[in-house]
Design an enzyme around this catalytic site. Structure first.
Site, PDB file in Angstrom:
ATOM      1  N   GLY A 138     -21.680  11.492   7.380  1.00  0.00           N
ATOM      2  CA  GLY A 138     -20.329  11.308   8.063  1.00  0.00           C
ATOM      3  C   GLY A 138     -19.810  12.978   8.061  1.00  0.00           C
ATOM      4  CE1 TYR A 139     -12.935  13.622   5.588  1.00  0.00           C
ATOM      5  CE2 TYR A 139     -13.803  11.499   7.902  1.00  0.00           C
ATOM      6  CZ  TYR A 139     -13.369  12.040   6.829  1.00  0.00           C
ATOM      7  OH  TYR A 139     -11.953  11.915   5.741  1.00  0.00           O
ATOM      8  CB  ILE A 140     -16.401  11.538   2.771  1.00  0.00           C
ATOM      9  CG1 ILE A 140     -15.215  11.352   3.646  1.00  0.00           C
ATOM     10  CG2 ILE A 140     -16.475  11.685   2.077  1.00  0.00           C
ATOM     11  CD1 ILE A 140     -14.462  10.038   3.401  1.00  0.00           C
ATOM     12  N   PRO A 168      -2.173  12.066   8.587  1.00  0.00           N
ATOM     13  CG  PRO A 168      -2.708  14.530   9.259  1.00  0.00           C
ATOM     14  CD  PRO A 168      -3.099  13.353   8.940  1.00  0.00           C
ATOM     15  CE  LYS A 201     -10.921  17.417   2.917  1.00  0.00           C
ATOM     16  NZ  LYS A 201     -11.572  16.979   3.705  1.00  0.00           N
ATOM     17  CG  ASP A 236      -7.592   5.427   6.437  1.00  0.00           C
ATOM     18  OD1 ASP A 236      -6.728   6.288   7.473  1.00  0.00           O
ATOM     19  OD2 ASP A 236      -7.993   5.936   5.544  1.00  0.00           O
ATOM     20  N   GLY A 251      -9.171  12.094  -1.793  1.00  0.00           N
ATOM     21  CA  GLY A 251      -9.453  12.784  -0.590  1.00  0.00           C
ATOM     22  C   GLY A 251      -8.907  13.834   0.038  1.00  0.00           C
ATOM     23  CB  CYS A 252      -6.294  15.335   2.924  1.00  0.00           C
ATOM     24  SG  CYS A 252      -6.006  13.638   2.971  1.00  0.00           S
ATOM     25  CD  GLU A 289      -8.865  39.395  19.174  1.00  0.00           C
ATOM     26  OE1 GLU A 289      -8.280  39.018  19.222  1.00  0.00           O
ATOM     27  OE2 GLU A 289      -9.391  39.188  17.565  1.00  0.00           O
ATOM     28  CG  HIS A 324      -8.150  42.610  17.562  1.00  0.00           C
ATOM     29  ND1 HIS A 324      -9.190  41.947  17.883  1.00  0.00           N
ATOM     30  CD2 HIS A 324      -8.969  44.041  17.507  1.00  0.00           C
ATOM     31  CE1 HIS A 324     -10.532  42.882  17.884  1.00  0.00           C
ATOM     32  NE2 HIS A 324     -10.170  44.352  17.096  1.00  0.00           N
ATOM     33  CG  LEU A 366     -22.080  15.968   7.299  1.00  0.00           C
ATOM     34  CD1 LEU A 366     -22.151  17.467   8.472  1.00  0.00           C
ATOM     35  CD2 LEU A 366     -23.481  16.229   6.321  1.00  0.00           C
ATOM     36  CD  GLU A 367     -14.138  17.293   4.678  1.00  0.00           C
ATOM     37  OE1 GLU A 367     -14.051  17.826   5.084  1.00  0.00           O
ATOM     38  OE2 GLU A 367     -13.718  16.237   3.984  1.00  0.00           O
ATOM     39  CB  ALA A 384       0.372   0.390   4.967  1.00  0.00           C
ATOM     40  N   GLY A 396       0.926  -1.354   0.115  1.00  0.00           N
ATOM     41  CA  GLY A 396      -0.182   0.311   0.331  1.00  0.00           C
ATOM     42  C   GLY A 396       0.784   1.509   0.393  1.00  0.00           C
ATOM     43  CB  CYS A 412      -4.112  11.669   0.986  1.00  0.00           C
ATOM     44  SG  CYS A 412      -4.049  13.471   1.581  1.00  0.00           S
TER      45      CYS A 412
END
Lengths: 126, 522
Positions: free
Chosen positions: B226-228, B367, B92, B357, B88-89, B500, B495, B230-231, B187, B44, B84
């Site tokens: 899930g996050y995928i 990461p 996206k 994964d 993926g990342c 902040e 600022h 919604l993104e 992997a 992989g 990724c």
């Protein structure tokens, strides 16, 4: 057979590149600093890479066009508005650079001195 | 440039010396991998596998990486680098950026930019996908160059075990290649799961396909929140493709649910339609080429149907362990979902490891895979002791309004520590740059989950707003250092920024005070 073409400066490069049909034949461009009167380039990295690239291309048994492009003298290249740097098809940042025209394959600087990597320009993408 | 050319010159001077060292190195390498072809074979070539392989060669090991992409049901395939980089990342984030830029054009008018005929502004899906795919292809190329340069053997074949030390790679043309390795790292990552409903495999796409889709997606149904899911729904909607989301249970399950609601509220206010408690039943292709989808509301037991141009499935991912033939290698720590259970990345077979994964119970994040892969290589090839710390890994969901978080959700903190032992600090805030274009500020919200007892150690930080990833990354380092609310409130802000706002948190949920900002100034 490798067909070698020498191109001097951006205008000559552009005229040649615009007229090319990359679907017909694979085209490799090699960008290097202009040679001084003593026969070697002002760019030391180009001096190192040139014999390796030229030997490699001369031994290559592929039907490709090899365009050797002279980018100009030091002040021409160091100008950040040098058309070789700004042309969106090139966006050169380093010389020497070797690219497959209309492809993603590109080797920069000391990568051009590695025969292993030069070979990759002629392998299948995956 | 000058330093570089000097280095090259030094390099030439040192050449004889290098050659000698090369010989010595070669002898030593032969001694370590003994009767095996390689010291390490990685199955992989994604983030985790590549990081592990590169670290291993840096430590003197002889390494091979196998990578192969089985085309998606719709026929999409890609190059070296894993999820990724390819599906993926990276694509996206680029499409998210494209969506944000589109919104910015409209905001720019409020800032004085003269934009000719705002209503004609639309995206060219072909130009977008071409740019994104070109970027990916150049990353694939750079990755291959890097492997070749580092003398890592890249085998573009599908790997499976023959025995505990032997791998068979099936190449694209069907030929087989056998190799042996002293150590093996699994992997292989994962791929999108398809629900077992009529029409799913035939007509639907997944995140494997959307970033290179050959035509504009049009009106799109996204199955899964899930996050995928919604993104994808977020960027498609912002690009002008009407997006509907089918939510089976809750959006962003596993994330802090109050924050998840902020994210979906913002999406709804931007035009995304949500159908809650709904599961798909069937997808049928009409003569027009459009897709008729039927679904069931499990709460009301009511069926509905609607016609879409595209149906994107984002109903989870499964690990690619089935085709590995793990049994013949003796690897038996596989969960019912096909993931590998290996707490220190080591399987029950001591020289076989897993990262990324494919690991059970670990965050599926690039990461994380990279860090675990690198540490693993150091343990195997340099006698290092350090193990991967999977706690307090920050992450960000790149929805139109982003959500970044690190540490525990409020729910999980309550479960672990009890509500009485926690103090939750929260606030709504107004990003300065939102005022002029009158952007919606109702969902700009953040909170800190801390222990109640002084100095109030922080267990989790949550932020919904612009550039959430950039905001939360530094705070993740602070959490690693054991930051407390005392530290946070003694930190002086920058600022005007959105980050902040963390330094200004002072209202606790327990106090019942209004977390809305004072209306006089920002």
């Amino acid at each position: 057979m490798v067909t070698k073409v020498d191109l001097n400066g951006y205008d000559e490069f552009k005229r040649y590149a615009d007229a090319l049909d990359p679907k017909r034949k694979k085209v490799i461009f090699y960008f290097s600093g202009t040679k001084l009167d003593n026969g070697t380039s002002w760019c030391p990295d180009c001096v190192e890479a040139e014999p390796i690239v030229k030997t490699f291309m001369s031994q290559l048994k592929k039907d490709v066009i090899f365009g050797y492009v002279d980018v100009g003298d030091r002040p021409t290249w160091k100008d950040m508005n040098c058309p070789f740097r700004t042309d969106p098809r090139l966006k050169l940042m380093v010389i020497p650079t070797i690219v497959v025209w209309k492809g993603v394959q590109r080797l920069e600087g000391s990568q051009c001195t590695k025969v292993d990597l030069l070979q990759m320009l002629f392998e299948d993408d995956d | 440039m000058t330093i570089f050319s000097n280095l090259v010159r030094i390099n030439i001077l040192l050449k004889p010396l290098y050659t000698e060292r090369g010989v010595i190195l070669a002898q030593r390498t032969i001694a370590t991998h003994g009767n095996f072809d390689y010291d390490l074979a990685v199955i992989g070539g994604g983030s985790g596998g590549l990081a592990c392989a590169k670290e291993a060669v840096n430590l003197g090991a002889k390494v091979a990486v196998l990578d192969y992409v089985t085309p998606s049901p719709q026929g999409t395939k890609w190059g070296l680098g894993g999820t990724c980089v390819n599906v993926g990342c990276i694509p996206k984030k680029l499409m998210h950026q494209a969506a944000l830029l589109g919104e910015s054009i409209h905001e720019a008018v409020a800032y004085g930019w003269q934009v000719p005929s705002l209503k004609d502004i639309k995206i060219s899906w072909a130009a977008l996908t071409e740019s994104v795919q070109n970027h990916i292809k150049s990353v694939n190329w750079v990755t291959r160059v890097d492997l070749r340069d580092k003398k890592i053997e890249y085998i573009n074949g599908l790997g499976e075990f023959k025995d505990a030390h032997t791998i068979i790679a099936t190449m694209k043309n069907g030929s087989k290649k056998e190799l042996t390795a002293k150590n093996i790292v699994i992997a292989v990552g994962g791929r999108p799961q398809y629900p077992e409903i009529p029409g799913a495999v035939e007509y639907c796409i997944s995140s494997d396909d959307i970033f290179s889709l050959g035509h504009p997606p049009g009106k799109t149904l996204i199955v899964g929140a899930g996050y995928i899911g919604l993104e994808c729904a977020g960027f498609l909607n912002s690009m002008g493709f009407p997006a509907t989301v089918l939510v089976r249970s809750v959006p962003l399950r596993g994330f802090d649910q109050q924050m998840a609601r902020m994210v979906t509220n913002e999406m709804e206010q931007k035009g995304v339609t949500f159908h809650h408690k709904c599961v798909p039943l069937s997808v049928e292709k009409l003569e027009s080429g459009q897709l008729k989808v039927r679904w069931l509301n499990t709460e009301l037991q009511e069926q509905s149907e609607e016609v879409f141009d595209t149906v994107l499935l984002a109903t989870g991912r499964y690990a690619l362990t089935k085709s590995l033939n793990l049994e013949v290698a003796g690897v038996n720590c596989v969960t019912s979902s096909g993931k590998i259970s290996a707490s220190t990345e080591q399987t029950n077979v001591p020289h076989i490891f897993a990262v990324g994964d494919v690991l059970a119970g670990r965050p599926e994040l690039t990461p994380v895979a990279i860090h675990a892969g690198r540490l693993l290589a150091r343990r195997v090839f340099a006698g290092a002791q350090q193990h991967m710390d999977y706690d307090n890994v920050a992450t960000t969901v790149f929805t139109p309004l982003e959500y970044g978080c690190v540490g525990l959700s409020e729910e999980l903190a309550i479960e672990r520590h009890g509500a009485d032992n926690l103090e939750i600090y929260h606030a709504y805030y107004k990003p300065t740059e939102f005022f002029i274009p009158q952007r919606n500020i109702r969902n700009c919200y953040l909170k800190a989950v801390a222990l109640r007892e002084a100095p109030q150690k922080i267990l989790g930080l949550h932020f919904v707003g612009p550039v959430a990833g950039e905001v939360i990354q530094g705070f993740a380092a602070a959490i690693k250092c054991g930051i407390t609310m005392e530290h946070l409130s003694n930190t002086v802000g920058i600022h005007p920024t959105v980050a902040e706002e963390f330094t200004r948190l002072n209202i606790t949920k327990r106090s019942g005070k209004d977390p809305n900002p004072a209306s006089c100034c920002s």
